[in-house]
Motif scaffolding. Structure first.
Motif, PDB file in Angstrom:
ATOM      1  N   ASN A  23      36.199  43.770  -1.505  1.00  0.00           N
ATOM      2  CA  ASN A  23      36.429  42.329  -1.955  1.00  0.00           C
ATOM      3  C   ASN A  23      35.598  41.647  -2.616  1.00  0.00           C
ATOM      4  OD1 ASN A  23      39.062  42.870  -0.374  1.00  0.00           O
ATOM      5  ND2 ASN A  23      38.143  42.472   1.542  1.00  0.00           N
ATOM      6  N   SER A  24      34.367  41.904  -2.588  1.00  0.00           N
ATOM      7  CA  SER A  24      33.240  41.306  -3.440  1.00  0.00           C
ATOM      8  C   SER A  24      33.570  41.479  -4.994  1.00  0.00           C
ATOM      9  CB  SER A  24      32.014  41.705  -3.146  1.00  0.00           C
ATOM     10  OG  SER A  24      31.571  41.648  -1.928  1.00  0.00           O
ATOM     11  N   PRO A  25      33.449  40.312  -5.668  1.00  0.00           N
ATOM     12  CA  PRO A  25      33.855  40.164  -7.056  1.00  0.00           C
ATOM     13  C   PRO A  25      32.800  41.403  -7.653  1.00  0.00           C
ATOM     14  CG  PRO A  25      32.951  38.124  -6.425  1.00  0.00           C
ATOM     15  CD  PRO A  25      32.734  39.018  -5.245  1.00  0.00           C
ATOM     16  N   TRP A  26      33.534  42.317  -8.721  1.00  0.00           N
ATOM     17  CA  TRP A  26      33.031  43.406  -9.174  1.00  0.00           C
ATOM     18  C   TRP A  26      31.777  43.044 -10.103  1.00  0.00           C
ATOM     19  CZ3 TRP A  26      32.076  43.922 -14.360  1.00  0.00           C
ATOM     20  CH2 TRP A  26      32.479  43.187 -15.310  1.00  0.00           C
ATOM     21  N   ILE A  27      31.507  42.025 -10.509  1.00  0.00           N
ATOM     22  CA  ILE A  27      30.366  41.797 -11.287  1.00  0.00           C
ATOM     23  C   ILE A  27      29.181  41.664 -10.307  1.00  0.00           C
ATOM     24  CG2 ILE A  27      30.565  39.397 -11.221  1.00  0.00           C
ATOM     25  CD1 ILE A  27      29.335  41.471 -14.107  1.00  0.00           C
ATOM     26  N   ILE A  28      29.412  41.206  -9.231  1.00  0.00           N
ATOM     27  CA  ILE A  28      28.269  41.278  -8.015  1.00  0.00           C
ATOM     28  C   ILE A  28      27.971  42.470  -7.577  1.00  0.00           C
ATOM     29  CG2 ILE A  28      27.600  40.712  -5.981  1.00  0.00           C
ATOM     30  CD1 ILE A  28      28.991  37.768  -6.176  1.00  0.00           C
ATOM     31  N   ILE A  29      28.990  43.435  -7.424  1.00  0.00           N
ATOM     32  CA  ILE A  29      28.551  44.809  -6.861  1.00  0.00           C
ATOM     33  C   ILE A  29      28.179  45.554  -8.189  1.00  0.00           C
ATOM     34  CG2 ILE A  29      29.740  46.996  -6.389  1.00  0.00           C
ATOM     35  CD1 ILE A  29      29.890  44.904  -4.001  1.00  0.00           C
ATOM     36  N   LEU A  30      28.351  45.322  -9.339  1.00  0.00           N
ATOM     37  CA  LEU A  30      27.874  46.075 -10.282  1.00  0.00           C
ATOM     38  C   LEU A  30      26.325  45.717 -10.664  1.00  0.00           C
ATOM     39  CD1 LEU A  30      27.973  47.963 -12.772  1.00  0.00           C
ATOM     40  CD2 LEU A  30      28.845  46.415 -14.171  1.00  0.00           C
ATOM     41  N   ALA A  31      26.091  44.421 -10.434  1.00  0.00           N
ATOM     42  CA  ALA A  31      24.562  43.703 -10.624  1.00  0.00           C
ATOM     43  C   ALA A  31      23.712  44.278  -9.376  1.00  0.00           C
ATOM     44  CB  ALA A  31      24.670  42.208 -10.558  1.00  0.00           C
ATOM     45  N   VAL A  32      24.253  44.505  -8.082  1.00  0.00           N
ATOM     46  CA  VAL A  32      23.247  45.029  -7.100  1.00  0.00           C
ATOM     47  C   VAL A  32      23.175  46.595  -7.114  1.00  0.00           C
ATOM     48  CG1 VAL A  32      23.392  45.587  -4.665  1.00  0.00           C
ATOM     49  CG2 VAL A  32      24.307  43.118  -5.458  1.00  0.00           C
ATOM     50  N   MET A  33      24.115  47.259  -7.707  1.00  0.00           N
ATOM     51  CA  MET A  33      23.981  48.591  -7.818  1.00  0.00           C
ATOM     52  C   MET A  33      23.177  48.846  -8.959  1.00  0.00           C
ATOM     53  SD  MET A  33      27.168  51.280  -8.312  1.00  0.00           S
ATOM     54  CE  MET A  33      26.911  53.232  -8.392  1.00  0.00           C
ATOM     55  N   VAL A  34      23.175  48.276 -10.228  1.00  0.00           N
ATOM     56  CA  VAL A  34      22.215  48.433 -11.474  1.00  0.00           C
ATOM     57  C   VAL A  34      20.743  48.052 -10.780  1.00  0.00           C
ATOM     58  CG1 VAL A  34      21.523  47.548 -13.541  1.00  0.00           C
ATOM     59  CG2 VAL A  34      24.003  48.184 -13.107  1.00  0.00           C
ATOM     60  N   ALA A  35      20.451  47.038 -10.125  1.00  0.00           N
ATOM     61  CA  ALA A  35      19.572  46.539  -9.540  1.00  0.00           C
ATOM     62  C   ALA A  35      18.681  47.742  -8.712  1.00  0.00           C
ATOM     63  CB  ALA A  35      19.547  45.329  -8.885  1.00  0.00           C
ATOM     64  N   ILE A  36      19.494  48.400  -7.982  1.00  0.00           N
ATOM     65  CA  ILE A  36      18.885  49.470  -7.081  1.00  0.00           C
ATOM     66  C   ILE A  36      18.694  50.534  -7.740  1.00  0.00           C
ATOM     67  CG2 ILE A  36      19.877  50.859  -5.212  1.00  0.00           C
ATOM     68  CD1 ILE A  36      21.308  48.821  -3.925  1.00  0.00           C
ATOM     69  N   VAL A  37      19.637  50.856  -8.888  1.00  0.00           N
ATOM     70  CA  VAL A  37      19.268  52.157  -9.652  1.00  0.00           C
ATOM     71  C   VAL A  37      18.238  51.784 -10.454  1.00  0.00           C
ATOM     72  CG1 VAL A  37      20.298  53.378 -11.871  1.00  0.00           C
ATOM     73  CG2 VAL A  37      21.799  52.775  -9.854  1.00  0.00           C
ATOM     74  N   TYR A  38      17.749  50.640 -11.083  1.00  0.00           N
ATOM     75  CA  TYR A  38      16.476  50.449 -11.910  1.00  0.00           C
ATOM     76  C   TYR A  38      15.327  50.594 -10.959  1.00  0.00           C
ATOM     77  CZ  TYR A  38      13.182  48.496 -15.029  1.00  0.00           C
ATOM     78  OH  TYR A  38      12.165  48.354 -15.617  1.00  0.00           O
ATOM     79  N   TYR A  39      15.354  49.754  -9.792  1.00  0.00           N
ATOM     80  CA  TYR A  39      14.148  49.756  -8.849  1.00  0.00           C
ATOM     81  C   TYR A  39      13.838  51.354  -8.457  1.00  0.00           C
ATOM     82  CZ  TYR A  39      11.550  49.365  -4.646  1.00  0.00           C
ATOM     83  OH  TYR A  39      10.682  49.624  -3.621  1.00  0.00           O
ATOM     84  N   GLY A  40      14.987  52.297  -8.242  1.00  0.00           N
ATOM     85  CA  GLY A  40      14.657  53.482  -7.839  1.00  0.00           C
ATOM     86  C   GLY A  40      14.391  54.450  -8.849  1.00  0.00           C
ATOM     87  N   SER A  41      14.704  54.248 -10.109  1.00  0.00           N
ATOM     88  CA  SER A  41      14.590  55.096 -11.044  1.00  0.00           C
ATOM     89  C   SER A  41      13.420  54.652 -12.116  1.00  0.00           C
ATOM     90  CB  SER A  41      15.753  55.679 -11.890  1.00  0.00           C
ATOM     91  OG  SER A  41      16.290  54.525 -12.500  1.00  0.00           O
ATOM     92  N   ARG A  42      13.350  53.392 -12.351  1.00  0.00           N
ATOM     93  CA  ARG A  42      12.572  52.605 -13.437  1.00  0.00           C
ATOM     94  C   ARG A  42      12.764  53.351 -14.851  1.00  0.00           C
ATOM     95  NH1 ARG A  42       8.312  49.777 -10.436  1.00  0.00           N
ATOM     96  NH2 ARG A  42       9.472  48.923  -8.842  1.00  0.00           N
ATOM     97  N   ASP A  43      14.007  53.606 -15.029  1.00  0.00           N
ATOM     98  CA  ASP A  43      14.439  54.333 -16.212  1.00  0.00           C
ATOM     99  C   ASP A  43      15.690  53.520 -17.009  1.00  0.00           C
ATOM    100  OD1 ASP A  43      15.358  56.222 -18.101  1.00  0.00           O
ATOM    101  OD2 ASP A  43      14.602  57.800 -17.142  1.00  0.00           O
ATOM    102  N   ILE A  44      15.309  53.035 -18.126  1.00  0.00           N
ATOM    103  CA  ILE A  44      16.365  52.183 -18.669  1.00  0.00           C
ATOM    104  C   ILE A  44      17.772  53.126 -19.126  1.00  0.00           C
ATOM    105  CG2 ILE A  44      15.562  52.385 -20.950  1.00  0.00           C
ATOM    106  CD1 ILE A  44      17.070  49.361 -19.342  1.00  0.00           C
ATOM    107  N   ARG A  45      17.462  54.601 -19.239  1.00  0.00           N
ATOM    108  CA  ARG A  45      18.501  55.373 -19.501  1.00  0.00           C
ATOM    109  C   ARG A  45      19.679  55.375 -18.470  1.00  0.00           C
ATOM    110  NH1 ARG A  45      15.419  60.418 -22.139  1.00  0.00           N
ATOM    111  NH2 ARG A  45      14.220  60.007 -19.921  1.00  0.00           N
ATOM    112  N   ILE A  46      18.803  55.707 -17.259  1.00  0.00           N
ATOM    113  CA  ILE A  46      19.787  56.012 -16.198  1.00  0.00           C
ATOM    114  C   ILE A  46      20.466  54.522 -15.682  1.00  0.00           C
ATOM    115  CG2 ILE A  46      19.923  56.422 -13.539  1.00  0.00           C
ATOM    116  CD1 ILE A  46      17.308  58.327 -14.112  1.00  0.00           C
ATOM    117  N   THR A  47      19.863  53.649 -16.068  1.00  0.00           N
ATOM    118  CA  THR A  47      20.487  52.178 -15.760  1.00  0.00           C
ATOM    119  C   THR A  47      21.598  51.962 -16.693  1.00  0.00           C
ATOM    120  OG1 THR A  47      18.058  51.401 -14.974  1.00  0.00           O
ATOM    121  CG2 THR A  47      19.986  49.807 -15.353  1.00  0.00           C
TER     122      THR A  47
END
Length: 301
Positions: A63-87
């Motif tokens: 039910n959350s707006p897709w843009i918020i879910i995507l932003a949170v997911m991208v932030a988690i991925v970037y924090y975990g990987s620190r890799d722009i390609r994975i992000t």
């Protein structure tokens, strides 16, 4: 020809009488069903928190707006990987999933995998620590893990459905049973691989058993523990299709329906979504584990 020359004992494996086997099976099945009926209310109370938490997380993701879910997911991925390609790959994959109309089903699957992974971590790490600290515990738990990892995944569903019925929670429990062994094994392995000289140094400074575990063993074992989390996530995603047979929704149910109705395109698209999520989690957790490994080497090297 050979059997005609040998006694029947050597030609056909001796077995119990069919009637005896049938009676034994019926007695075991009836006894198990009676035991479940006797404790139905207690079982419902026990699994209620899991049901509430899973429903809450699923509603939050869907039910959350897709843009918020995507932003949170991208932030988690970037924090975990620190890799722009994975992000960037994460952004592209999630947008592709949304464009083909699988966003909500993917969120349901993500909620299921998230809960399964959290439970596996909460259960697996303490058991892994216990195995690392006790040879007797390891000798008892290892055969159980062997059975859990070699038993066909469909077999898990039989006792789970008999105990909990049809629904999300039975599927959740079946996924956890299938996915938790790597978490336990790799936690045990990581703690056992900690350098003995480091442990001796901790003892020399007067560390207690708890301080040594918290401040030395777990931090040094984190890269291996992260590998266990990675494998748990992968196995959870692999199990969601099987779990859909007992009422779990999301991408797994779509794949099962595609198999039943021979819908190649539907099966392929949902399979692509599962693969995309698996790759995102795999690359992120692996990159985070490597960062932990380098950090550990810098501190203790």
């Amino acid at each position: 020809m050979a059997c005609t020359l040998l006694p029947d004992l050597f030609c056909e494996f001796p077995s119990l009488d069919d009637t005896t086997i049938r009676i034994a099976r019926k007695s075991i099945d009836d006894g198990f069903k009676g035991l479940v009926r006797a404790y139905t209310n207690a079982i419902d109370v026990l699994v209620q928190p899991l049901q509430v938490f899973l429903n809450f997380l699923e509603n939050l993701f869907v039910n959350s707006p897709w843009i918020i879910i995507l932003a949170v997911m991208v932030a988690i991925v970037y924090y975990g990987s620190r890799d722009i390609r994975i992000t960037l790959g994460t952004i592209a994959s999630m947008l592709a999933i949304g464009l083909v109309g699988l966003w909500n089903d993917t969120m349901v699957t993500l909620a299921m995998v998230t809960v399964c992974t959290l439970i596996a971590i909460l259960v697996g790490i303490p058991i892994g620590i216990l195995m690392a600290r006790s040879e007797r515990a390891q000798s008892i738990i290892n055969p159980v893990l062997d059975v859990m990892q070699t038993m066909p995944s469909f077999v898990y569903l039989i006792p789970v459905v008999m105990i909990f019925g049809i629904g999300k929670v039975p599927g959740l429990i079946a996924v956890v049973i299938y996915a938790v062994p790597p978490m336990i094994r790799l936690t045990n392995l990581g703690i056992r691989l900690v350098d003995k000289e480091v442990l001796e140094a901790a003892d020399a400074f007067g560390s207690s058993q708890w301080q040594r575990l918290k401040n030395v063993q777990i931090p040094l074992a984190l890269p291996t523990i992260m590998a266990g989390i990675n494998q748990t996530i992968m196995m959870s995603l692999a199990m969601v299709v099987v779990a859909s047979m007992v009422g779990v929704g999301g991408l797994g149910r779509n794949v099962l329906q595609a198999i039943n109705n021979q819908f190649f395109t539907v099966g392929f698209l949902n399979g692509f979504a599962l693969v995309a999520i698996a790759i995102i989690f795999d690359r992120t957790s692996q990159a985070y584990g490597k960062r932990l490994q380098k950090h550990s080497e810098v501190i203790h090297g």
